[in-house]
Motif scaffolding. Sequence first.
Motif, PDB file in Angstrom:
ATOM      1  N   ALA A  11       0.835  -1.196   0.000  1.00 21.54           N
ATOM      2  CA  ALA A  11       0.000   0.000   0.000  1.00 21.54           C
ATOM      3  C   ALA A  11       0.870   1.246   0.000  1.00 21.54           C
ATOM      4  O   ALA A  11       1.901   1.309   0.660  1.00 21.54           O
ATOM      5  N   LYS A  57      -6.313   5.689  -7.319  1.00 20.84           N
ATOM      6  CA  LYS A  57      -6.291   4.226  -7.330  1.00 20.84           C
ATOM      7  C   LYS A  57      -6.945   3.647  -8.580  1.00 20.84           C
ATOM      8  O   LYS A  57      -6.742   2.470  -8.895  1.00 20.84           O
ATOM      9  N   TRP A  91      -6.645  -2.108  -6.021  1.00 19.19           N
ATOM     10  CA  TRP A  91      -6.949  -1.437  -4.757  1.00 19.19           C
ATOM     11  C   TRP A  91      -8.358  -1.821  -4.277  1.00 19.19           C
ATOM     12  O   TRP A  91      -9.084  -1.007  -3.713  1.00 19.19           O
TER      13      TRP A  91
END
Length: 612
Positions: A6, A158, A178
């Motif tokens: 992440a 994302k 994501w």
Amino acid sequence: MTQGTAATETFAHESSLPRVPLPTLDESCERFLAWCAPLLSVDELAATEAEVAAFLRAGGPGRTLHAALEEYDATDGVRSWLDTFWPYRYLGRRDRIALNANFFFLFRDPPPTRHGQPQTERAAGLIAGALDYKRRIDEGLIEPVVQRGRPQSTEQNKYLFSSTRIPGAEQDTVRTPWSEAWPGPSEARHIVVFFRGRMFRMDVLGADGVPHALEDLEAGLDAVMKEGAEPAAPGSSVGHLTTMARGEWAAARDALRVCHPDNAQALDVVETALFCVCLEDFAPADTQHACDELLYGDRGNRWFDKAVSLVVFADGRAGINVEHCELDGTTILAFTDFLLGTAADEHSRNSGARTQGRPATAPVGFELDDALRAQVLSAAEAFAEYGASTATRTVAFTDFGSGTAKALGVSPDAFVQLAYQLAHQRAKGHLGATYESIATRQYRNGRTEAMRVVTPEIRTFVQAMEDPAADPATRRTAFLTAAEKHVTRAKECQIGQAPEQHLWELELIQRRRGDELGVTEQPALYRTPGWLTMRDDYLSTSSAPSVNIQYFGFGSTSSRCIGVAYVLLPDRFHLYLSTPKPVADQMHAFAERLREAVTELRELLEPGYSAG
């Protein structure tokens, strides 16, 4: 590139951003009446007020529906009371998204070429920039935008890469990284390149995730154009199917998968690709032609469900077509500014690209039966007719911009919105509902709010401008009062003090859960003159200010609406207008009256102006 982890800094503020405020029911109903009143007759307003009162009564449908929305907003895991609204608004539409929902930017002209091959050089440079941007997102290096001390949501980053809208029978879905099904950033290493109606997979990252150098990318594109020199056979360009109404495309996609087992793999290649690059085999005749091709050009050379499609013409001019369900203009503006604000070779260096030889390329083919080939041909013909039934126009002001308005002491957006209203009155003989998109990215998962432009102050301003007996001082005062009101309403929308999306979501709750909640019929408020008139767009407006784009555009939203996409910069003001062809004359009249209105209002506000 860093994969599977992440990002940190890019999304650092997301969990701490304030939630989108949920207005009270009384506040939204009061604002709704104030917003629709300038568009209604006395009797229409009275009828609307009566139904609002019924909606608001103790134990009435409004109270029940709003209580359900409050409960939803307080539920664990819900980021915003709009979490259900946005998928319905974008993914629930059942008509075609090509031209109707996707939007485009026409980029600034390309720099001089190094090798005399403007198309592949420009395309390779854009690919390099996009890969650099993806690396920065994945590694958390895109700093969140801060406006007036408030961080803005970066959540939409994302969905720039490897995101694809998937058609559904009743509502579409999104295939995206994501997500729970695909945690973290995309690990795809390929893009899909279109040329002459044919599709090719092209690896742009090596096996270790390192981007290919610019010369590699150009070589790969050259190879695609050589292999794709023969145009696709009629009825074989499956991209045409993405122009269909969503339910029809969903059924066709199912038929593709059933027709041959290899088709599922071909769909997977397209849907997981980082983005699409659409190489056209012609140079646009002029700027408007380039804009039109970016909005609804096809020839099987698009996959309109793809989040990002970079389109590059034979002369190196380029732009982007964007699928709207997860991406708004502000996110694409930041992406575009990054792409075009730095030289391609610098992007390549920054991304860590290295020479690895010509990238692997391979055709992406589908096995079609006679029914599917007929459907591809039918979709191509229908969309060509739909595009031909749309009238468009570019309008350029080279002697007016936001700097001009500021020098006159007026908000630039207020100036142009008031000019739109005056031009509309003169072109069509009346004011009409006008939508303006207002960004709300300072909130968690924030997107936009719907602003309705016409106010009593704007009506007074237009009346003063049309009254031959009104002197300049009266007109000037009316203008400044209307502009001040416009700025106030825009600020209210920015902080969520707007009624439309709130009341619309209450209507949607009734549709979804009415029987469960005991609200078995649509409340009459949603059939009132106020609700129907306020949302019946005559003008649909949105702004995209960037020195890196020439024009921004989208389709109109109804049979009589003019889509007004504008780029307002300190030294220029560019618009792309669109409307159905049966009312094209009104659009052209609006464009001419707009030129007059801008000139007239500039003169009105100039110090010392006193002519009658």
